[in-house]
Write a protein that holds these residues in place. Structure first.
Motif, PDB file in Angstrom:
ATOM      1  N   ALA A  11       0.840  -1.201   0.000  1.00 51.71           N
ATOM      2  CA  ALA A  11       0.000   0.000   0.000  1.00 51.71           C
ATOM      3  C   ALA A  11       0.870   1.245   0.000  1.00 51.71           C
ATOM      4  O   ALA A  11       1.945   1.269   0.595  1.00 51.71           O
ATOM      5  CB  ALA A  11      -0.907   0.005   1.223  1.00 51.71           C
ATOM      6  N   THR A 126       4.010  -2.501   4.167  1.00 53.55           N
ATOM      7  CA  THR A 126       2.787  -3.310   4.100  1.00 53.55           C
ATOM      8  C   THR A 126       2.981  -4.472   3.137  1.00 53.55           C
ATOM      9  O   THR A 126       3.849  -4.432   2.262  1.00 53.55           O
ATOM     10  CB  THR A 126       1.592  -2.461   3.611  1.00 53.55           C
ATOM     11  OG1 THR A 126       1.897  -1.956   2.306  1.00 53.55           O
ATOM     12  CG2 THR A 126       1.303  -1.309   4.554  1.00 53.55           C
ATOM     13  N   TYR A 128       0.265  -7.576   1.158  1.00 54.98           N
ATOM     14  CA  TYR A 128      -1.049  -8.197   0.992  1.00 54.98           C
ATOM     15  C   TYR A 128      -0.942  -9.245  -0.116  1.00 54.98           C
ATOM     16  O   TYR A 128      -0.360  -8.987  -1.171  1.00 54.98           O
ATOM     17  CB  TYR A 128      -2.103  -7.162   0.570  1.00 54.98           C
ATOM     18  CG  TYR A 128      -2.095  -5.926   1.433  1.00 54.98           C
ATOM     19  CD1 TYR A 128      -2.845  -5.854   2.596  1.00 54.98           C
ATOM     20  CD2 TYR A 128      -1.302  -4.837   1.091  1.00 54.98           C
ATOM     21  CE1 TYR A 128      -2.819  -4.730   3.388  1.00 54.98           C
ATOM     22  CE2 TYR A 128      -1.269  -3.704   1.876  1.00 54.98           C
ATOM     23  CZ  TYR A 128      -2.032  -3.658   3.030  1.00 54.98           C
ATOM     24  OH  TYR A 128      -1.994  -2.543   3.817  1.00 54.98           O
ATOM     25  N   PRO A 133      -8.743  -6.117  -0.384  1.00 60.56           N
ATOM     26  CA  PRO A 133      -8.093  -4.963   0.234  1.00 60.56           C
ATOM     27  C   PRO A 133      -8.434  -4.881   1.724  1.00 60.56           C
ATOM     28  O   PRO A 133      -9.589  -5.010   2.123  1.00 60.56           O
ATOM     29  CB  PRO A 133      -8.678  -3.778  -0.539  1.00 60.56           C
ATOM     30  CG  PRO A 133      -9.003  -4.354  -1.879  1.00 60.56           C
ATOM     31  CD  PRO A 133      -9.482  -5.759  -1.588  1.00 60.56           C
ATOM     32  N   GLY A 137      -4.278  -1.016   2.957  1.00 59.10           N
ATOM     33  CA  GLY A 137      -4.558  -1.336   1.564  1.00 59.10           C
ATOM     34  C   GLY A 137      -5.950  -0.923   1.115  1.00 59.10           C
ATOM     35  O   GLY A 137      -6.214  -0.802  -0.073  1.00 59.10           O
ATOM     36  N   LEU A 142      -3.028   0.368  -3.823  1.00 57.39           N
ATOM     37  CA  LEU A 142      -2.330  -0.918  -3.846  1.00 57.39           C
ATOM     38  C   LEU A 142      -1.402  -0.954  -5.047  1.00 57.39           C
ATOM     39  O   LEU A 142      -1.808  -0.660  -6.168  1.00 57.39           O
ATOM     40  CB  LEU A 142      -3.325  -2.073  -3.915  1.00 57.39           C
ATOM     41  CG  LEU A 142      -4.010  -2.413  -2.600  1.00 57.39           C
ATOM     42  CD1 LEU A 142      -5.106  -3.447  -2.817  1.00 57.39           C
ATOM     43  CD2 LEU A 142      -3.011  -2.922  -1.575  1.00 57.39           C
TER      44      LEU A 142
END
Length: 167
Positions: A11, A126, A128, A133, A137, A142
């Motif tokens: 993010a 971050t 992911y 999300p 995020g 993103l």
């Protein structure tokens, strides 16, 4: 599941922001008349914050169990959160007064805590993958992770270099 991003992502959020954690704990679940009005007020506050973007709430995550109600919030700034909390026309002041009164009168029934973290630009990292999300995020942009950004340490180094380009 819809909206799951299978790519490795990170993010990015421009500028400073506030991470705010707040939790209501219920110690005596059966005393519903004490804690339920607080849950109702917290719900009303969240609807207000989602509806009125000018207050500065960017996004939030919420976890609920029978004894704990936890919010992780992302605010545009500490000042936004503080201004909303002291706004006499907003829902916070009456809710805060009610909570304080109930905690004073029923100290063994409910408890409360919160923490605030002011995050400077590019002073966070971050990651992911295989999730919709979430967290920052949902708030920031993103960005796919690739190449030299593949480790947490590398992402944090890159973020710090963006924050201090002269180093």
């Amino acid at each position: 599941m819809a909206n799951i991003n299978n790519s490795r992502m990170m993010a990015d959020l421009d500028g400073e922001f506030l991470v705010f954690m707040i939790e209501l704990q219920v110690h005596k679940l059966w005393q519903v008349w004490v804690w339920y009005p607080v849950v109702q007020r917290m719900t009303k506050m969240m609807f207000e914050l989602m509806e009125k973007k000018e207050y500065g709430l960017l996004s939030y995550e919420y976890w609920f169990s029978f004894r704990r109600q936890l919010f992780l919030m992302y605010w545009r700034s500490y000042e936004h959160m503080h201004d909303w909390a002291l706004n006499k026309d907003a829902t916070h002041i009456p809710g805060w007064k009610m909570l304080n009164s109930l905690m004073k009168d029923h100290p063994k029934v409910i408890g409360f805590w919160h923490e605030s973290y002011v995050v400077q630009p590019y002073q966070y990292e971050t990651f992911y993958r295989n999730v919709p999300p979430a967290g920052l995020g949902r708030t920031g942009e993103l960005i796919p992770i690739s190449g030299r950004m593949s480790t947490a340490a590398a992402r944090l180094r890159e973020a710090r270099s963006r924050a201090n380009p002269q180093q």
